[in-house]
Design a protein around this motif. Structure first.
Motif, short mmCIF file in Angstrom:
data_model
loop_
_atom_site.label_atom_id
_atom_site.label_comp_id
_atom_site.label_asym_id
_atom_site.label_seq_id
_atom_site.Cartn_x
_atom_site.Cartn_y
_atom_site.Cartn_z
N TYR A 95 -14.74 0.15 18.29
CA TYR A 95 -13.48 -0.45 18.73
C TYR A 95 -12.29 0.46 18.41
O TYR A 95 -11.38 0.61 19.22
N CYS A 96 -12.32 1.08 17.25
CA CYS A 96 -11.22 1.95 16.81
C CYS A 96 -11.36 3.38 17.32
O CYS A 96 -10.54 4.24 17.00
N GLN A 97 -12.43 3.65 18.06
CA GLN A 97 -12.71 4.97 18.62
C GLN A 97 -12.78 6.04 17.53
O GLN A 97 -12.20 7.12 17.65
N LEU A 98 -13.51 5.72 16.48
CA LEU A 98 -13.74 6.65 15.39
C LEU A 98 -15.14 7.23 15.51
O LEU A 98 -15.96 6.76 16.30
N VAL A 112 -7.50 10.08 10.82
CA VAL A 112 -6.78 8.89 11.26
C VAL A 112 -5.95 8.39 10.09
O VAL A 112 -6.44 8.29 8.97
N VAL A 125 -16.81 -1.83 14.48
CA VAL A 125 -15.45 -1.46 14.07
C VAL A 125 -15.12 -0.04 14.51
O VAL A 125 -14.07 0.21 15.11
N MET A 147 -4.38 5.38 8.32
CA MET A 147 -4.62 3.94 8.35
C MET A 147 -4.38 3.35 6.98
O MET A 147 -4.34 4.04 5.98
N PHE A 168 -5.72 -2.08 8.66
CA PHE A 168 -6.35 -1.50 9.84
C PHE A 168 -7.78 -2.00 9.99
O PHE A 168 -8.25 -2.28 11.07
N LEU A 169 -8.47 -2.12 8.85
CA LEU A 169 -9.87 -2.57 8.87
C LEU A 169 -9.91 -4.06 8.98
O LEU A 169 -10.83 -4.66 9.40
#
Length: 144
Positions: free
Chosen positions: A87-90, A137, A84, A139, A143-144
């Motif tokens: 994918y979310c670039q966190l 971020v 996750v 969210m 979002f999750l």
């Protein structure tokens, strides 16, 4: 004349040894404070499994979603969270913080280990909290 005003800032080996010893003492004191403030949560899943053997029946008639959490479930959840955040670039550290929050919470509230859906809910909440605290971020839960 300028050369005469320069000071010698060389550190002797004795000073270096004393600095290392002082630093070591400070690290040991910090570890001691941390261990007293945040006791290790240990293997709470194993402890729950040992205290509730009836919750882990050997029959396959139970739905996997309602079966109790085992170490493999925790591992899969952690791997999923890394997917996750990738994918979310966190920040990957969000997962580390999340798992720390989750472990500490479940070590004092093991009733959430009784079924996987409850565990997933608590896990998502821990990830959400971790991201809100450590990433910049905006969210919502969708979002999750």
């Amino acid at each position: 004349m300028a050369d005469s005003k320069k000071k010698n800032y060389a550190i002797s080996s004795t000073d270096t040894t004393l600095m290392h010893q002082q630093l070591l003492k400070e690290i040991q004191a910090a570890k001691l404070r941390e261990n007293k403030s945040y006791p290790c949560c240990g293997d709470y899943i194993k402890r729950f499994m040992e205290q509730n053997p009836q919750a882990y029946p050997s029959s396959d008639h139970l739905s996997l979603a309602y079966s109790p959490v085992d170490p493999e479930c925790r591992t899969k959840m952690c791997q999923r969270f890394y997917q996750v955040v990738h994918y979310c670039q966190l920040s990957r550290s969000a997962v580390q913080v999340c798992m720390n929050i989750l472990d500490r919470f479940l070590s004092i509230s093991p009733s959430f280990l009784k079924d996987r859906q409850l565990y997933q809910l608590v896990s998502i909440a821990a990830l959400y909290l971790s991201i809100k605290i450590h990433d910049s971020v905006e969210m919502n839960m969708h979002f999750l």
